[in-house]
Design a protein around this motif. Sequence first.
Motif, PDB file in Angstrom:
ATOM      1  N   CYS A   1       8.870  -3.215  13.375  1.00  0.00           N
ATOM      2  CA  CYS A   1       8.902  -2.398  12.159  1.00  0.00           C
ATOM      3  C   CYS A   1       7.870  -1.296  12.280  1.00  0.00           C
ATOM      4  CB  CYS A   1       8.569  -3.237  10.933  1.00  0.00           C
ATOM      5  SG  CYS A   1       9.774  -4.495  10.573  1.00  0.00           S
ATOM      6  N   ILE A   2       8.254  -0.089  11.883  1.00  0.00           N
ATOM      7  CA  ILE A   2       7.309   1.019  11.848  1.00  0.00           C
ATOM      8  C   ILE A   2       7.196   1.484  10.401  1.00  0.00           C
ATOM      9  CG2 ILE A   2       6.768   3.353  12.617  1.00  0.00           C
ATOM     10  CD1 ILE A   2       8.337   2.779  15.136  1.00  0.00           C
ATOM     11  N   TYR A   3       6.006   1.280   9.862  1.00  0.00           N
ATOM     12  CA  TYR A   3       5.661   1.773   8.534  1.00  0.00           C
ATOM     13  C   TYR A   3       4.756   2.991   8.719  1.00  0.00           C
ATOM     14  CZ  TYR A   3       7.192  -2.737   6.602  1.00  0.00           C
ATOM     15  OH  TYR A   3       7.919  -3.837   6.238  1.00  0.00           O
ATOM     16  N   ALA A   4       4.862   3.953   7.811  1.00  0.00           N
ATOM     17  CA  ALA A   4       4.002   5.131   7.934  1.00  0.00           C
ATOM     18  C   ALA A   4       3.703   5.740   6.573  1.00  0.00           C
ATOM     19  CB  ALA A   4       4.641   6.174   8.836  1.00  0.00           C
TER      20      ALA A   4
ATOM     21  N   LEU B   1       0.804  -1.224   0.000  1.00  0.00           N
ATOM     22  CA  LEU B   1       0.000   0.000   0.000  1.00  0.00           C
ATOM     23  C   LEU B   1       0.840   1.278   0.000  1.00  0.00           C
ATOM     24  CD1 LEU B   1      -2.849  -1.089   2.434  1.00  0.00           C
ATOM     25  CD2 LEU B   1      -2.930  -0.918  -0.074  1.00  0.00           C
ATOM     26  N   GLY B   2       2.152   1.152  -0.157  1.00  0.00           N
ATOM     27  CA  GLY B   2       3.000   2.331  -0.280  1.00  0.00           C
ATOM     28  C   GLY B   2       3.368   2.997   1.033  1.00  0.00           C
ATOM     29  N   PHE B   3       3.194   2.305   2.143  1.00  0.00           N
ATOM     30  CA  PHE B   3       3.684   2.843   3.407  1.00  0.00           C
ATOM     31  C   PHE B   3       5.210   2.747   3.383  1.00  0.00           C
ATOM     32  CE2 PHE B   3      -0.633   2.257   4.588  1.00  0.00           C
ATOM     33  CZ  PHE B   3      -0.877   2.900   5.792  1.00  0.00           C
ATOM     34  N   GLU B   4       5.851   3.717   3.982  1.00  0.00           N
ATOM     35  CA  GLU B   4       7.312   3.734   4.020  1.00  0.00           C
ATOM     36  C   GLU B   4       7.808   3.096   5.311  1.00  0.00           C
ATOM     37  OE1 GLU B   4      10.845   7.059   4.295  1.00  0.00           O
ATOM     38  OE2 GLU B   4       9.011   7.577   3.201  1.00  0.00           O
ATOM     39  N   LEU B   5       8.778   2.193   5.185  1.00  0.00           N
ATOM     40  CA  LEU B   5       9.414   1.630   6.373  1.00  0.00           C
ATOM     41  C   LEU B   5      10.328   2.704   6.942  1.00  0.00           C
ATOM     42  CD1 LEU B   5      10.034  -0.726   8.314  1.00  0.00           C
ATOM     43  CD2 LEU B   5      11.804  -1.446   6.690  1.00  0.00           C
ATOM     44  N   GLU B   6       9.925   3.287   8.056  1.00  0.00           N
ATOM     45  CA  GLU B   6      10.700   4.373   8.653  1.00  0.00           C
ATOM     46  C   GLU B   6      11.818   3.866   9.543  1.00  0.00           C
ATOM     47  OE1 GLU B   6       7.847   6.966  10.538  1.00  0.00           O
ATOM     48  OE2 GLU B   6       7.627   8.103   8.685  1.00  0.00           O
ATOM     49  N   GLY B   7      11.666   2.637  10.001  1.00  0.00           N
ATOM     50  CA  GLY B   7      12.724   2.092  10.835  1.00  0.00           C
ATOM     51  C   GLY B   7      12.315   0.793  11.494  1.00  0.00           C
TER      52      GLY B   7
END
Length: 187
Positions: A181-184, A157-163
Amino acid sequence: MNPILLDVPLQIETDRLIIRAPLQAGEGNVVNPAIEDSISELKQWLQLFQSIPTVEEMEILLRNAHIDFLKRESFRYLIYHKGTNEFLGTASLHAINWKISKCEIGYWINTKFSGNGYMTEAVSELTKLGFQLLKFRRIEIRCESKNTKSRKIPEKLGFELEGILRNEDLSADGKTLTDTCIYAKVN
């Protein structure tokens, strides 16, 4: 605007799904068989499901979810197949912070329906709801780094893995440290 005044839909429809708030008494009877079907997978990732709850315990959980929905503290939805009316799983907008204007999305699906894109479809709709209607500026999806099935959804869905936060949480059974994992997505 005070969030209590927001008109949040009780039901959302997609091509294949009916996504609705838990409103009816007796829905614990619907959710519990899905937990029974999926317990071996669910217990790996969710502290809540280390054992199969009783129907009464699930009924209490769903009624409290309805109260939280009305108070605008979280928005839990039950997911049904549009054509067959089979219960598929749940997804929610939770950990809401109205001052920052952000939330998290959480989800689980009955294992027998996994791999058909239903949860990706549901999470996509909840993401739209969060950004378009609720005006969130940030939506996160957090999951254990080893939960590859769960990670695929934000990635599709195009969430970015921020860290990846190392040794950040305990495993669902509480026995080992895990990485989160934090996706946002931001609006």
